[in-house]
Scaffold this motif. Structure first.
Motif, PDB file in Angstrom:
ATOM      1  N   ASP A  74       8.768 -17.380  11.711  1.00  0.00           N
ATOM      2  CA  ASP A  74       7.774 -16.290  11.339  1.00  0.00           C
ATOM      3  C   ASP A  74       8.348 -14.988  11.729  1.00  0.00           C
ATOM      4  OD1 ASP A  74       5.801 -14.442  11.411  1.00  0.00           O
ATOM      5  OD2 ASP A  74       4.594 -15.596  13.362  1.00  0.00           O
ATOM      6  N   ARG A  75       8.832 -14.453  10.460  1.00  0.00           N
ATOM      7  CA  ARG A  75       9.535 -13.088  10.443  1.00  0.00           C
ATOM      8  C   ARG A  75       9.074 -12.079  11.205  1.00  0.00           C
ATOM      9  NH1 ARG A  75      14.368 -13.626   8.987  1.00  0.00           N
ATOM     10  NH2 ARG A  75      14.652 -11.481   8.162  1.00  0.00           N
ATOM     11  N   ARG A  76       7.634 -12.148  11.490  1.00  0.00           N
ATOM     12  CA  ARG A  76       6.940 -11.016  12.050  1.00  0.00           C
ATOM     13  C   ARG A  76       7.221 -11.242  13.581  1.00  0.00           C
ATOM     14  NH1 ARG A  76       1.172 -12.578  10.364  1.00  0.00           N
ATOM     15  NH2 ARG A  76       2.311 -14.382  10.626  1.00  0.00           N
ATOM     16  N   ALA A  77       7.546 -12.333  14.044  1.00  0.00           N
ATOM     17  CA  ALA A  77       7.835 -12.547  15.631  1.00  0.00           C
ATOM     18  C   ALA A  77       8.965 -12.492  16.177  1.00  0.00           C
ATOM     19  CB  ALA A  77       7.260 -14.080  15.890  1.00  0.00           C
ATOM     20  N   ARG A  78       9.093 -12.101  17.333  1.00  0.00           N
ATOM     21  CA  ARG A  78      10.483 -11.963  17.860  1.00  0.00           C
ATOM     22  C   ARG A  78      10.480 -13.177  19.096  1.00  0.00           C
ATOM     23  NH1 ARG A  78      10.526  -9.834  13.873  1.00  0.00           N
ATOM     24  NH2 ARG A  78      10.989  -7.793  13.404  1.00  0.00           N
ATOM     25  N   LYS A  79      11.689 -13.565  19.106  1.00  0.00           N
ATOM     26  CA  LYS A  79      12.415 -14.441  20.113  1.00  0.00           C
ATOM     27  C   LYS A  79      12.897 -13.576  21.260  1.00  0.00           C
ATOM     28  CE  LYS A  79      11.901 -18.842  17.959  1.00  0.00           C
ATOM     29  NZ  LYS A  79      12.241 -20.189  18.238  1.00  0.00           N
ATOM     30  N   LEU A  80      12.991 -13.855  22.623  1.00  0.00           N
ATOM     31  CA  LEU A  80      13.744 -13.151  23.510  1.00  0.00           C
ATOM     32  C   LEU A  80      14.836 -13.965  24.057  1.00  0.00           C
ATOM     33  CD1 LEU A  80      10.450 -11.599  25.117  1.00  0.00           C
ATOM     34  CD2 LEU A  80      11.847 -10.481  23.433  1.00  0.00           C
ATOM     35  N   TYR A  81      15.983 -13.163  24.329  1.00  0.00           N
ATOM     36  CA  TYR A  81      17.020 -13.888  25.271  1.00  0.00           C
ATOM     37  C   TYR A  81      17.509 -12.643  25.770  1.00  0.00           C
ATOM     38  CZ  TYR A  81      16.589 -17.195  21.159  1.00  0.00           C
ATOM     39  OH  TYR A  81      16.340 -18.093  20.195  1.00  0.00           O
ATOM     40  N   VAL A  82      18.421 -13.226  26.908  1.00  0.00           N
ATOM     41  CA  VAL A  82      18.765 -12.427  28.044  1.00  0.00           C
ATOM     42  C   VAL A  82      20.353 -12.136  27.472  1.00  0.00           C
ATOM     43  CG1 VAL A  82      19.561 -12.176  30.418  1.00  0.00           C
ATOM     44  CG2 VAL A  82      17.374 -13.088  30.068  1.00  0.00           C
ATOM     45  N   THR A  83      21.075 -10.801  27.719  1.00  0.00           N
ATOM     46  CA  THR A  83      22.155 -10.866  27.214  1.00  0.00           C
ATOM     47  C   THR A  83      23.246 -11.019  28.393  1.00  0.00           C
ATOM     48  OG1 THR A  83      22.363  -8.471  27.943  1.00  0.00           O
ATOM     49  CG2 THR A  83      21.778  -8.659  25.583  1.00  0.00           C
ATOM     50  N   GLU A  84      24.375 -11.239  28.252  1.00  0.00           N
ATOM     51  CA  GLU A  84      25.461 -11.519  29.140  1.00  0.00           C
ATOM     52  C   GLU A  84      25.286 -10.354  30.419  1.00  0.00           C
ATOM     53  OE1 GLU A  84      27.677 -12.909  31.956  1.00  0.00           O
ATOM     54  OE2 GLU A  84      27.085 -14.042  30.187  1.00  0.00           O
ATOM     55  N   ARG A  85      24.898  -9.207  29.970  1.00  0.00           N
ATOM     56  CA  ARG A  85      24.686  -8.037  30.995  1.00  0.00           C
ATOM     57  C   ARG A  85      23.967  -8.211  31.854  1.00  0.00           C
ATOM     58  NH1 ARG A  85      24.474  -1.514  29.422  1.00  0.00           N
ATOM     59  NH2 ARG A  85      24.212  -0.982  31.521  1.00  0.00           N
ATOM     60  N   GLY A  86      22.621  -8.787  31.219  1.00  0.00           N
ATOM     61  CA  GLY A  86      21.383  -9.046  31.794  1.00  0.00           C
ATOM     62  C   GLY A  86      21.468 -10.216  32.739  1.00  0.00           C
ATOM     63  N   ALA A  87      22.250 -11.079  32.329  1.00  0.00           N
ATOM     64  CA  ALA A  87      22.475 -12.561  33.296  1.00  0.00           C
ATOM     65  C   ALA A  87      23.367 -12.086  34.357  1.00  0.00           C
ATOM     66  CB  ALA A  87      23.064 -13.563  32.463  1.00  0.00           C
ATOM     67  N   SER A  88      24.348 -11.242  34.240  1.00  0.00           N
ATOM     68  CA  SER A  88      25.353 -10.723  35.122  1.00  0.00           C
ATOM     69  C   SER A  88      24.647  -9.790  36.269  1.00  0.00           C
ATOM     70  CB  SER A  88      26.425  -9.836  34.785  1.00  0.00           C
ATOM     71  OG  SER A  88      27.288  -9.403  35.545  1.00  0.00           O
ATOM     72  N   LEU A  89      23.629  -9.004  35.860  1.00  0.00           N
ATOM     73  CA  LEU A  89      23.112  -8.046  36.782  1.00  0.00           C
ATOM     74  C   LEU A  89      22.083  -8.975  37.552  1.00  0.00           C
ATOM     75  CD1 LEU A  89      21.937  -5.368  37.727  1.00  0.00           C
ATOM     76  CD2 LEU A  89      20.069  -5.694  35.934  1.00  0.00           C
ATOM     77  N   ARG A  90      21.341 -10.101  36.766  1.00  0.00           N
ATOM     78  CA  ARG A  90      20.443 -10.886  37.550  1.00  0.00           C
ATOM     79  C   ARG A  90      21.261 -11.810  38.591  1.00  0.00           C
ATOM     80  NH1 ARG A  90      15.723 -12.657  38.947  1.00  0.00           N
ATOM     81  NH2 ARG A  90      15.268 -14.996  38.989  1.00  0.00           N
ATOM     82  N   ARG A  91      22.434 -12.171  38.254  1.00  0.00           N
ATOM     83  CA  ARG A  91      23.338 -13.088  39.356  1.00  0.00           C
ATOM     84  C   ARG A  91      23.697 -12.187  40.551  1.00  0.00           C
ATOM     85  NH1 ARG A  91      25.520 -15.226  34.576  1.00  0.00           N
ATOM     86  NH2 ARG A  91      27.387 -13.545  34.633  1.00  0.00           N
ATOM     87  N   ARG A  92      23.923 -10.914  40.277  1.00  0.00           N
ATOM     88  CA  ARG A  92      24.475  -9.845  41.232  1.00  0.00           C
ATOM     89  C   ARG A  92      23.229  -9.419  42.052  1.00  0.00           C
ATOM     90  NH1 ARG A  92      24.585  -4.387  41.078  1.00  0.00           N
ATOM     91  NH2 ARG A  92      24.421  -4.320  38.980  1.00  0.00           N
ATOM     92  N   LEU A  93      22.076  -9.321  41.524  1.00  0.00           N
ATOM     93  CA  LEU A  93      20.841  -8.758  42.537  1.00  0.00           C
ATOM     94  C   LEU A  93      20.084  -9.897  43.149  1.00  0.00           C
ATOM     95  CD1 LEU A  93      19.626  -5.777  40.276  1.00  0.00           C
ATOM     96  CD2 LEU A  93      21.013  -5.590  42.210  1.00  0.00           C
ATOM     97  N   ARG A  94      20.182 -11.030  42.598  1.00  0.00           N
ATOM     98  CA  ARG A  94      19.296 -12.132  43.017  1.00  0.00           C
ATOM     99  C   ARG A  94      19.450 -12.603  44.433  1.00  0.00           C
ATOM    100  NH1 ARG A  94      16.062 -16.440  41.779  1.00  0.00           N
ATOM    101  NH2 ARG A  94      16.711 -18.528  42.162  1.00  0.00           N
ATOM    102  N   PRO A  95      20.744 -12.483  45.206  1.00  0.00           N
ATOM    103  CA  PRO A  95      20.892 -12.738  46.556  1.00  0.00           C
ATOM    104  C   PRO A  95      20.215 -11.710  47.297  1.00  0.00           C
ATOM    105  CG  PRO A  95      23.197 -13.009  45.308  1.00  0.00           C
ATOM    106  CD  PRO A  95      22.213 -12.476  44.442  1.00  0.00           C
ATOM    107  N   ALA A  96      20.034 -10.399  47.075  1.00  0.00           N
ATOM    108  CA  ALA A  96      19.634  -9.366  47.982  1.00  0.00           C
ATOM    109  C   ALA A  96      17.815  -9.712  47.526  1.00  0.00           C
ATOM    110  CB  ALA A  96      20.148  -8.305  47.219  1.00  0.00           C
ATOM    111  N   ALA A  97      17.533  -9.870  46.491  1.00  0.00           N
ATOM    112  CA  ALA A  97      16.101 -10.018  45.980  1.00  0.00           C
ATOM    113  C   ALA A  97      15.418 -11.220  46.891  1.00  0.00           C
ATOM    114  CB  ALA A  97      15.771 -10.152  44.682  1.00  0.00           C
ATOM    115  N   LEU A  98      16.396 -12.394  46.905  1.00  0.00           N
ATOM    116  CA  LEU A  98      15.790 -13.585  47.578  1.00  0.00           C
ATOM    117  C   LEU A  98      15.801 -13.328  49.212  1.00  0.00           C
ATOM    118  CD1 LEU A  98      17.769 -16.545  45.730  1.00  0.00           C
ATOM    119  CD2 LEU A  98      15.344 -15.903  45.867  1.00  0.00           C
ATOM    120  N   ALA A  99      16.782 -12.404  49.475  1.00  0.00           N
ATOM    121  CA  ALA A  99      16.953 -12.035  50.912  1.00  0.00           C
ATOM    122  C   ALA A  99      15.796 -11.188  51.535  1.00  0.00           C
ATOM    123  CB  ALA A  99      18.121 -11.167  51.297  1.00  0.00           C
ATOM    124  N   ALA A 100      15.141 -10.343  50.386  1.00  0.00           N
ATOM    125  CA  ALA A 100      14.121  -9.465  50.531  1.00  0.00           C
ATOM    126  C   ALA A 100      12.740 -10.284  50.711  1.00  0.00           C
ATOM    127  CB  ALA A 100      13.869  -8.416  49.511  1.00  0.00           C
TER     128      ALA A 100
END
Length: 168
Positions: free
Chosen positions: A96-122
């Motif tokens: 469906d050329r009108r629709a968009r599929k979403l993906y996390v970039t490597e930068r996004g995945a790296s940020l999530r890995r870095r912040l996740r321990p602090a977020a879980l601790a919170a």
């Protein structure tokens, strides 16, 4: 009445109802999470969008918005902001050329890995007044309530309708 019920930590007796308690709990949750995310220019909702996309890569933008209970316009703005930050990318859906599929970039995945321990601790600090069994029970009960009442979770639900100014 239990001692806990009588000594409610500043909550007015008339406010011991789900709507008020949920609003206050939401304020506290947002505050705890914002402490970790604000340095990265993220809000708790943007963090949630990033997590949802990472959890289900390739889902359509419309489907992720619906699943999160966010209206399409606001969700589109959040997706654009995350894309501008290089944390996610949108790809045209080949079916469906009108629709968009979403993906996390490597930068996004790296940020999530870095912040996740602090977020879980919170989250752990937030739930610290409860023992392990109570934490599980609270989360299970919240999920049951949300799933049983999902029809009320329309984006913008409960907001006042805009008032038109009378022309005099």
């Amino acid at each position: 009445m239990s001692k806990l019920h009588l000594n409610s930590g500043g909550v007015l007796p008339s406010h011991r109802v789900p709507a008020h308690l949920a609003r206050r709990f939401n304020q506290i949750c947002l505050g705890v999470t914002a402490e970790i995310l604000s340095a990265e220019g993220l809000t708790p909702l943007l963090w949630g969008v990033l997590a949802a996309i990472l959890e289900e890569p390739g889902r359509g933008q419309k489907q992720v918005a619906q699943r999160m209970g966010v209206d399409a316009v606001n969700f589109g703005q959040m997706v654009e902001e995350l894309e501008d930050k290089g944390l996610i990318e949108r790809k045209v859906d080949p079916d469906d050329r009108r629709a968009r599929k979403l993906y996390v970039t490597e930068r996004g995945a790296s940020l999530r890995r870095r912040l996740r321990p602090a977020a879980l601790a919170a989250q752990e600090r937030l739930l610290a007044p409860l023992d392990a069994d109570e934490r599980i029970a609270l989360l299970d009960m919240l999920v049951r309530i949300i799933e049983a009442n999902d029809s009320y979770a329309r984006p913008g639900n409960g907001r006042r309708k805009p008032q038109r100014k009378s022309s005099q």
